[in-house]
Design a protein around this motif. Sequence first.
Motif, mmCIF file in Angstrom:
data_model
loop_
_atom_site.group_PDB
_atom_site.id
_atom_site.type_symbol
_atom_site.label_atom_id
_atom_site.label_comp_id
_atom_site.label_asym_id
_atom_site.label_seq_id
_atom_site.Cartn_x
_atom_site.Cartn_y
_atom_site.Cartn_z
ATOM 1 N N ALA A 128 9.761 -0.791 -37.019
ATOM 2 C CA ALA A 128 10.959 -0.098 -37.303
ATOM 3 C C ALA A 128 10.979 1.203 -36.706
ATOM 4 N N HIS A 184 18.621 -8.103 -35.422
ATOM 5 C CA HIS A 184 19.502 -7.109 -35.257
ATOM 6 C C HIS A 184 19.324 -5.665 -34.832
ATOM 7 N N TYR A 185 18.092 -5.123 -35.501
ATOM 8 C CA TYR A 185 17.388 -3.891 -35.156
ATOM 9 C C TYR A 185 16.760 -3.943 -33.683
ATOM 10 N N GLU A 245 15.683 1.109 -41.189
ATOM 11 C CA GLU A 245 15.606 -0.114 -40.508
ATOM 12 C C GLU A 245 14.375 -0.945 -41.447
#
Length: 385
Positions: free
Chosen positions: A113, A90-91, A118
Amino acid sequence: MSEPPADHAAAPPPRPPGTVRIGSIAGSDVLVSSSWFVVALLIAAVMAPRIDQVQPGLGPWRFVAGLVFAVVLYGSVLLHEASHAFLARHYGMPVTSITLHFLGGMTAIEGEARRPREEFMIAVVGPLTSLAVGIGALALLLVVPGGLIGLVVEGLAGANLLVGILNLIPGLPLDGGRVLKAAVWQASGNQHRGTIAAAWGGRVTALAAIAWPFLQEAVLGSTPDLLDFILAFVVAAFLWSGATAALGSARLRSRLPALQARRLARRTVAVAADVPLAEAVRLAREAQAGSIITLDPAGVPVGVVNEAALLATPEERRPWVATAAVARHLDPGLRLPADLAGEELVRAISRTPAGEYVLVEADGTVYGVLTTSDVDRAFREHVSR
């Protein structure tokens, strides 16, 4: 618990030795390590007497029921790891594989991240998933019959609640370590400081694990046996090695920002591709340049001279060799932004391995040439300080 050029994108990553692929989740391979089969057999052996109590008369089938319980249990571990994988994707971070092993599971997430939030979300979703499964199994105990099914649901509840709680302990490589890392990162603004704090938390947790059998009788009133000491040692070794690796990586990465492409660039001269190599070298020496690029008839850079190929060409032959003969064609991966630095620089040169790269400004003009040897030398100098 918790980057490729286009022409290599389709090639699957090498499978770790000693693993078996059983499927995929969201495009990520699900692997089972050989150690899992050993643990599954141990779980079956440990559960067999309890199964015999709640479901007498099964005979040898009680071991099969124990194996089924091991599969169900690790199915919940897979849910834990899959939640990490889905949120990482998703990130925008690729997930290459999910591996089930003797101590649980591991999700191989590429990249880092970009923000503390995140990091926090990817880390905490795993334990929350385990806790949700555990609470759901507890609720299910109110409606399922007893016997074998009740035993499986009870075991599922206890195991997932335990996994969820233990994984929130603030020490790497546990998920709670990544939660701590995110918190320190958010507070300090320094990602590496967060990793170092979480790694030390992991080391403290490892010491607590090895000390547990000695405290077990005082806390629980039960005398530890040999298996308790073996498990404590295995868990402590796993935690200590993971925390130590994270600590080393953080210290190494903290030095990477010193690697700046613009500072490491060599001055360059540009010559037509058909200019004799001897003349190109002469022009480079006059300009005190450490690199040479070749141009097409329109004056567009098309190649960068390979230093190794240049040095391998005898001086007496250089007047008869075109500069283009020792130059590598400037594929897209060999053109890098001049402002690259730190981990972005390392990832960029790792994607397209080469000896030289042309650094370009935002408007496309050539700033200079970056050589891998110069990057390696600068890296070693910073690490040794």
